[in-house]
Structures are given as structure tokens and as C-alpha cells.
Design a protein around this motif. Structure first.
Motif, PDB file in Angstrom:
ATOM      1  N   LEU A 352     -81.210   0.048 -48.799  1.00  3.92           N
ATOM      2  CA  LEU A 352     -80.405  -0.252 -49.668  1.00  3.92           C
ATOM      3  C   LEU A 352     -80.506  -0.393 -50.943  1.00  3.92           C
ATOM      4  O   LEU A 352     -81.512   0.207 -51.136  1.00  3.92           O
ATOM      5  N   SER A 366     -83.606  -5.612 -44.862  1.00  7.99           N
ATOM      6  CA  SER A 366     -82.819  -6.648 -44.884  1.00  7.99           C
ATOM      7  C   SER A 366     -81.655  -7.466 -43.260  1.00  7.99           C
ATOM      8  O   SER A 366     -81.453  -6.801 -43.187  1.00  7.99           O
ATOM      9  N   SER A 368     -79.824 -10.373 -42.828  1.00 10.12           N
ATOM     10  CA  SER A 368     -78.118 -11.514 -44.789  1.00 10.12           C
ATOM     11  C   SER A 368     -77.444 -12.008 -42.971  1.00 10.12           C
ATOM     12  O   SER A 368     -76.827 -11.400 -42.402  1.00 10.12           O
TER      13      SER A 368
END
Length: 510
Positions: A352, A366, A368
Motif C-alpha cells: 500500500l 487492505s 476496500s
């Protein structure tokens, strides 16, 4: 919500059947894009919850980053040294799941030794020992028995040389011994996850790309024929790693290159443990020379930022080779040279985006949701793929209100998995058991009537294994067999020895 039980076999016939079914009935619950460890993990999680699931991969299973790792199942020691307790504990917990439940046939204890020389300083040795002690505390907290991963200890100089015959003996005081998990092959882990997903009802389709994703559906392309297949999934998971931003422009990644060298074990005196060398004054960053079951050593790894579009197959730059040789030579009695490097490989970490050097960027993952409704999962590590997949499926179930059961993957053994007692009792060569688990007997069965199929063609790999790769593991061409079902192609000379046998295995399945 549907529950399926299917064959674990992946092959050209099954692929054609799955594509035809998808073309005839384009409605599915979950479409996973990406056939690395994360995508395969998501497919297994979703299918095992009763969701109709399809995984598509533009190339081959484990084509990208997932096959370029250090082949370690980390307990999170590096993250602990940086104060990242949460991610360190998650790594130790997932290591325990892999070693004791889901893949005990593919993961074994790897002894790792940090040699301590007089010129490296006692203070560093004490810090390294303290770090391994904290790592052992994580082992205890994750309930991994000492019989699976022994606790760390201090070695004297003689014990250190016994494990690391190539270590520099001048000024050698001893070493710090610790243990971590080692995969026999990271690509085989991905295969095991994907085939287990198939058993749970998922359709695993390689050489099939997702051309576009919109709220109205996804356009797939059969890369072998060019056929366009529109599908209407209720949820899409973007698990394309360093290429995730192509499907989700809202994702910002900072890829980092990790390079390994392939060495003959003789150049290091045939080590019985991983030579672990701290970088500079660091107590959290190391290079590792990791002995493999075939007598080779994988020596790595770098952590260098990569600018521009991510390459499908990253190249190894000359400066990475020079850097790694220089780091290892600090701890060796006989210096390694470029002549000792018989192969190399590099992978790109899908880190990231953040500030600072790539080595300092978080290894957290992550999950999302993109504006088009797709769930994107990036970051993380091979060791924690199962936890990443669980969170991704939890998210898509919540966002798209899918009727799914709870996550079951913590207790689902992968294809070939069994207790060590059962594995030890199998009537099959030990090398095959280490790579295939209980399926080792099926590999041997490929040679019925032709014992020559059990004679190795290169690095212990037999024609029977290549045939098994075509009939049951989804290999569609020579590269699939030599680069991912086996790792023969890491060394050019080995590839040349095995190419004819690979072609014969493909022809035999037609």
C-alpha cells in the motif's frame, strides 16, 4: 446459497466445461479476478460458505508474486521488531493454521541461524536473541506446540559450523538458532488452495481475463480463443495484486521488488539451516540463504521500490545480484561470485502506498469497496492469505447482502493434507509425499505399466509428476509444468533437460 462437492482435478477438459457452463448460465454469486494465493483463498472461502464462485486468471495459477516468495511461512518476527504487534500475531496465528491444519504436508520447520562474530558486537547478538524470544512468545500465544516449532536457543561455534559449514570461522563466537515455517513450494500452496476451492464447488478458469467491470456485469475473454463471455456476478473480488489499480483506479500501490538468487548448495557447504545475515546495523532486516529440498539454495532478498507499470514477470537487475552477494560474503569463509549464481527470480510486493522507503511500508492488507461495487483486496503476505480472504468475503457478503454461511477455512485441510503420522505411513517416495501429501500415491499411479515414468528428468522431478500436473493440476502448456507445477525452469540447463518430457506429458493427456 448452494453447496457443491466436485472433483479437485483441474485440466483442459474441466476448463472447457466450466467456460461452457458460464456462457450458458452467466449468473454467479462471486467472481474472483486473480489466481494468486489471495484470489485462490477468496475462492475457497466463498465457495465453502455456499456461494456459487468463479475464479478467473489471465495467465496461470501462481503466475505472479505468489510464486516468487522466499517460500517461508513467517511468524511475524520482523514486524514485531518494528512494534507492529497486531500483524506479527496474525502471522504467527496463520502460520499455526498452515502447519497444523490446512497444509502440514507442505510446511515444515526451518532452522535459521544468525552467526555471531566478534566484530559484529555482543549487543547485536543480545538484541537478536531477545527478538527470537519475543517471536517464540508469539508461537506460544498462537498455540503452536514446541514439537511443531522448537524454541530458539544459543549455539556455540562448533554447533554453528555444523549447521552452516560455509560460515566464516574467524572470530566466530556462535550463533542464534530459531525456527520458522518453510514451504516446499509456494506455487504448490496456491495449487492446493485452488483445487480445494474446486472441491467446494468453485470453478477455476485460467487463461481467462476480465476486460471490464461495471455495475451491469463483467466481460470475460477466453485468452486461448478470444471468445467474449459476459457474466453477471452479484459480487466481484479484485485480487490481482500489483495490478489491482487497473481494475480499481482508487487504489494506490507502491510495488517493491524482492530478488532471490539460486545457488548450488555446494557453494555454501550444503547448509542444514538458513544462513541469516543482518543488514548493516539493523536488527529487523536480514538476508537469508535458504536450503531447499533439492539441494539448491535460495538467497535473498531485496526490498527495492519499482516505478511505472508493474511487469508481469519482473527481471532481476545486476545491482540486486551484486548487493546480495556482498551481504552474504560478510558472513562466509569463501566468497560467493557471479559464477556461483545459477539462476535468479524476482517478485513484486503489492504494498500500500505510503511515505518512506519500501522497506518501511506496512505489510498490512487492505480490503476496500470500489465505486463499481467490486471488493479489492491488496497488500498483506503469503502467510496471511487465509485471513485476508476471510475479511474480503465478509465484506462482499455484507455489502452485497449475499446469503452465506460463516467462514470455515480455518478448519478445511487442503488437498493432500493429513497428519504427519498418516503421511509417514504412505507407500510412496518421501520426496513425493513432501510435495503432494496423500496424493503422492496418485502420482505413483500415473506410472502404472511404465516404471520409466518414475525416473527423474531433472532435479528429482519425474514424468509421472508432469502427467499428474496436466491431468489434475490445470497445466495447459510446457511453461505451466516447468515454471509452476515444478520449479525446474529456475535453472536454464534443467529446463532444457525436462522440456521433452513436459511435451510428452501434454500429449499423453490429449
Amino acid at each position: 446459497m448452494r453447496q457443491h462437492t466436485r472433483s479437485t482435478s483441474l485440466n483442459a477438459v474441466q476448463r472447457a466445461t466450466d467456460l461452457a457452463e458460464l456462457e450458458a448460465r452467466p449468473e454467479v454469486d462471486v467472481l474472483v479476478v486473480g489466481g494468486g494465493v489471495t484470489g485462490a483463498g477468496v475462492a475457497l472461502d466463498a465457495a465453502s460458505r455456499g456461494l456459487s464462485t468463479v475464479l478467473v486468471e489471465r495467465e496461470d495459477l501462481a503466475f505472479g508474486t505468489s510464486r516468487w516468495s522466499s517460500k517461508l511461512v513467517h511468524g511475524g518476527l520482523r514486524y514485531l521488531a518494528k512494534g507492529q504487534v497486531g500483524i506479527a500475531y496474525e502471522s504467527a496465528r496463520e502460520r499455526d493454521v498452515l502447519m497444523r491444519v490446512t497444509a502440514p504436508h507442505l510446511v515444515r520447520p526451518m532452522p535459521m541461524v544468525v552467526p555471531v562474530h566478534r566484530d559484529s558486537g555482543l549487543a547485536r547478538a543480545l538484541l537478536v536473541r531477545a527478538g527470537t524470544g519475543m517471536g517464540d512468545l508469539l508461537r506460544v500465544l498462537s498455540r503452536t506446540p514446541a514439537s511443531v516449532l522448537p524454541p530458539p536457543r544459543i549455539l556455540n561455534a562448533r554447533q554453528t559450523v555444523r549447521l552452516l559449514p560455509g560460515v566464516r570461522t574467524e572470530g566466530l563466537l556462535g550463533g542464534v538458532l530459531s525456527f520458522d515455517g518453510q514451504l516446499v513450494d509456494d506455487a504448490r500452496l496456491v495449487l492446493g488452495i485452488a483445487r480445494t476451492a474446486a472441491r467446494e464447488g468453485a470453478r477455476i478458469i485460467t487463461r481467462c481475463s476480465a476486460d471490464s467491470i461495471s455495475p451491469d456485469g463483467v466481460v470475460l475473454r477466453d485468452e486461448n480463443t478470444g471468445t467474449i463471455i459476459p457474466v453477471r456476478p452479484r459480487a466481484v473480488v479484485n485480487a490481482t495484486g500489483v495490478h489491482a489499480d487497473a481494475l480499481d483506479p482508487g487504489i494506490r500501490l507502491s510495488p517493491s521488488r524482492g530478488t532471490h538468487l539460486v545457488l548450488d548448495g555446494a557453494s555454501l557447504g550444503h547448509p542444514k539451516a538458513a544462513l541469516t545475515v543482518p543488514l548493516g546495523d539493523s536488527v529487523s532486516r536480514f538476508v537469508f540463504a535458504l536450503p531447499q529440498s533439492d539441494g539448491r539454495v535460495f538467497a535473498g532478498l531485496t526490498d527495492e521500490p519499482v516505478a511505472g507499470p508493474a511487469a508481469r514477470v519482473p527481471e532481476v537487475p545486476e545491482e540486486d545480484v551484486d548487493f546480495l552477494l556482498a551481504q552474504f560474503n560478510r558472513a562466509l569463509s569463501t566468497e560467493l561470485t557471479r559464477a556461483d549464481v545459477i539462476g535468479s527470480f524476482a517478485g513484486l510486493r503489492p504494498l500500500l502506498h505510503g511515505d518512506g522507503s519500501s522497506a518501511d511500508l506496512s505489510r498490512e492488507h487492505s480490503v476496500s469497496v470500489a465505486p463499481n461495487g467490486a471488493v479489492t483486496v491488496v497488500g498483506g503476505k503469503l502467510t496471511t492469505y487465509r485471513a485476508m480472504a476471510e475479511e474480503a468475503v465478509d465484506t462482499l457478503v455484507d455489502v452485497h447482502r449475499l446469503p452465506a454461511g460463516p467462514c470455515r477455512t480455518r478448519g478445511i485441510p487442503l488437498v493432500g493434507a493429513a497428519s504427519h503420522e498418516e503421511l509417514d505411513s504412505l507407500d510412496a517416495p518421501r520426496r513425493l509425499v513432501a510435495r503432494y501429501g496423500t496424493e503422492a500415491v496418485d502420482v505413483v499411479a500415473e506410472a502404472e505399466g511404465d516404471p520409466a515414468l518414475l525416473i527423474p528428468v531433472a532435479r528429482g522431478i519425474t514424468p509421472a509428476e508432469l502427467r499428474f500436473g496436466v491431468r489434475h493440476e490445470g497445466a495447459l502448456n510446457v511453461a505451466d509444468l516447468l515454471e509452476r507445477r515444478s520449479r525446474i525452469a529456475l535453472v536454464d540447463a534443467d529446463r532444457q533437460l525436462a522440456e521433452a518430457a513436459a511435451r510428452e506429458a501434454l500429449a499423453a493427456a490429449e
